[in-house]
Design a protein around this motif. Structure first.
Motif, PDB file in Angstrom:
ATOM      1  N   GLN A 162      29.304  41.950  38.056  1.00 38.91           N
ATOM      2  CA  GLN A 162      30.120  41.720  39.251  1.00 38.91           C
ATOM      3  C   GLN A 162      31.374  40.962  38.828  1.00 38.91           C
ATOM      4  O   GLN A 162      31.290  39.914  38.195  1.00 38.91           O
ATOM      5  CB  GLN A 162      29.340  40.908  40.281  1.00 38.91           C
ATOM      6  CG  GLN A 162      30.058  40.767  41.615  1.00 38.91           C
ATOM      7  CD  GLN A 162      29.253  39.942  42.608  1.00 38.91           C
ATOM      8  OE1 GLN A 162      29.368  38.719  42.651  1.00 38.91           O
ATOM      9  NE2 GLN A 162      28.415  40.614  43.387  1.00 38.91           N
ATOM     10  N   VAL A 163      32.527  41.511  39.162  1.00 35.91           N
ATOM     11  CA  VAL A 163      33.799  40.908  38.757  1.00 35.91           C
ATOM     12  C   VAL A 163      34.756  40.872  39.938  1.00 35.91           C
ATOM     13  O   VAL A 163      34.560  41.544  40.953  1.00 35.91           O
ATOM     14  CB  VAL A 163      34.455  41.695  37.600  1.00 35.91           C
ATOM     15  CG1 VAL A 163      33.510  41.811  36.410  1.00 35.91           C
ATOM     16  CG2 VAL A 163      34.909  43.079  38.053  1.00 35.91           C
ATOM     17  N   VAL A 164      35.809  40.069  39.759  1.00 39.02           N
ATOM     18  CA  VAL A 164      36.909  40.014  40.723  1.00 39.02           C
ATOM     19  C   VAL A 164      38.135  40.607  40.041  1.00 39.02           C
ATOM     20  O   VAL A 164      38.450  40.265  38.897  1.00 39.02           O
ATOM     21  CB  VAL A 164      37.203  38.568  41.162  1.00 39.02           C
ATOM     22  CG1 VAL A 164      38.379  38.531  42.139  1.00 39.02           C
ATOM     23  CG2 VAL A 164      35.968  37.942  41.789  1.00 39.02           C
ATOM     24  N   ARG A 165      38.825  41.497  40.742  1.00 35.75           N
ATOM     25  CA  ARG A 165      40.002  42.140  40.185  1.00 35.75           C
ATOM     26  C   ARG A 165      41.183  42.000  41.136  1.00 35.75           C
ATOM     27  O   ARG A 165      41.013  41.830  42.362  1.00 35.75           O
ATOM     28  CB  ARG A 165      39.747  43.623  39.891  1.00 35.75           C
ATOM     29  CG  ARG A 165      39.511  44.475  41.126  1.00 35.75           C
ATOM     30  CD  ARG A 165      39.184  45.915  40.776  1.00 35.75           C
ATOM     31  NE  ARG A 165      40.291  46.576  40.132  1.00 35.75           N
ATOM     32  CZ  ARG A 165      41.197  47.318  40.773  1.00 35.75           C
ATOM     33  NH1 ARG A 165      41.137  47.472  42.095  1.00 35.75           N
ATOM     34  NH2 ARG A 165      42.186  47.894  40.116  1.00 35.75           N
ATOM     35  N   LEU A 166      42.387  42.067  40.572  1.00 42.25           N
ATOM     36  CA  LEU A 166      43.594  42.003  41.387  1.00 42.25           C
ATOM     37  C   LEU A 166      43.882  43.364  42.000  1.00 42.25           C
ATOM     38  O   LEU A 166      43.723  44.402  41.353  1.00 42.25           O
ATOM     39  CB  LEU A 166      44.788  41.573  40.536  1.00 42.25           C
ATOM     40  CG  LEU A 166      44.781  40.164  39.960  1.00 42.25           C
ATOM     41  CD1 LEU A 166      46.063  39.922  39.172  1.00 42.25           C
ATOM     42  CD2 LEU A 166      44.638  39.125  41.064  1.00 42.25           C
TER      43      LEU A 166
END
Length: 273
Positions: A162-166
């Protein structure tokens, strides 16, 4: 877990100059560095290796001098390094480069085992296309997550991340199965100082060289001749003229001198009579 990081050696953009007579870059005396975004990819892979165990492999496509970049990557914590170097790669565009790196990665997988997470910087500062990483992911036919700024959770048992991306409107949180390919931003982490054990290992560990002879790379898909990107026209940006330093004994004297210099321009604009 096995993490594979794709890096590139690039000229230090802060020191690149232009020859305005020939319209070419002056490369002499300009140091080569690891692409800055790629350093954060290495840092992320090393941190995950330290957390979950396993190893970090790094691959770079370039001339023999790119071995310096791979040695630096090992000093940052990578366990082994591969240099993809062959004259058949010369002049490759992003399509041909992604093919060569994909083929080189296949060889690494044969030697080091399956990869759980592939990493790369979001783009290279000398090209700014942001195409090579996605091109490699497409060839592997695995999920691609670009512009990653945070890794929230990795579950080796469920094989998820699980990641956060722009995104244009802000940020989004994405969950993906493993294996997957991440291209990362500089905001992802803060680079660590290389500890002495890593420096010693980097000095002692040889860089393994891959080429068209010891891999299954098809030379007909590499190089300038086999790159569909064609440069139709190139131009040199206008040369920047240096400004003039105005000196004086007081602020009033400096302002008077400045006014005398810009008064003709102001008159042509109708600002003064």
């Amino acid at each position: 877990m096995h993490f594979l990081v794709f890096i590139k050696q690039v000229p230090d953009a802060a020191q690149v100059r232009v020859d305005y007579e020939t319209g070419t870059l002056i490369r002499e005396g300009v140091p080569a560095i690891i692409n800055p975004y790629d350093k954060h990819a290495i840092e992320a892979a090393v941190r995950l290796r330290d957390q979950f165990g396993g190893k970090v492999s790094v691959i770079c496509m370039g001339p023999p001098m790119a071995e310096d970049a791979l040695k630096e990557a090992m000093a940052m914590g990578a366990d082994n390094a591969y240099l993809l170097s062959d004259r058949v790669f010369a002049g490759s565009d992003t399509l041909a480069t992604s093919y060569a790196l994909w083929a080189g990665a296949q060889k690494i997988i044969q030697e080091e085992g399956p990869v759980d997470i592939f990493f790369a910087g979001k783009q290279a500062i000398d090209g700014d296309t942001a195409q090579t990483g996605p091109g490699i992911a497409t060839r592997f036919d695995i999920p691609l997550i670009t512009y990653v700024v945070d890794i929230k959770k990795v579950d080796p048992e469920k094989k998820t991340i699980q990641v956060v991306r722009l995104v244009e409107s802000g940020q989004e949180t994405v969950e993906s199965p493993l294996p997957c390919f991440l291209t990362v931003e500089e905001e992802l982490n803060t680079l660590s100082y290389a500890p002495l054990p890593y420096l010693i290992r980097a000095a002692k560990t040889p860089v393994k060289v891959l080429n068209s002879k010891n891999t299954e790379i098809d030379a007909s898909q590499c190089g300038l001749k086999n790159s569909p990107t064609k440069v139709k026209k190139a131009f040199t940006p206008p040369k920047r003229e240096r400004g003039e330093m105005i000196e004086g004994d007081s602020i009033d004297a400096i302002l008077n001198t400045l006014y005398e210099k810009i008064e003709p321009v102001l008159k042509t604009m109708g600002k003064v009579k």
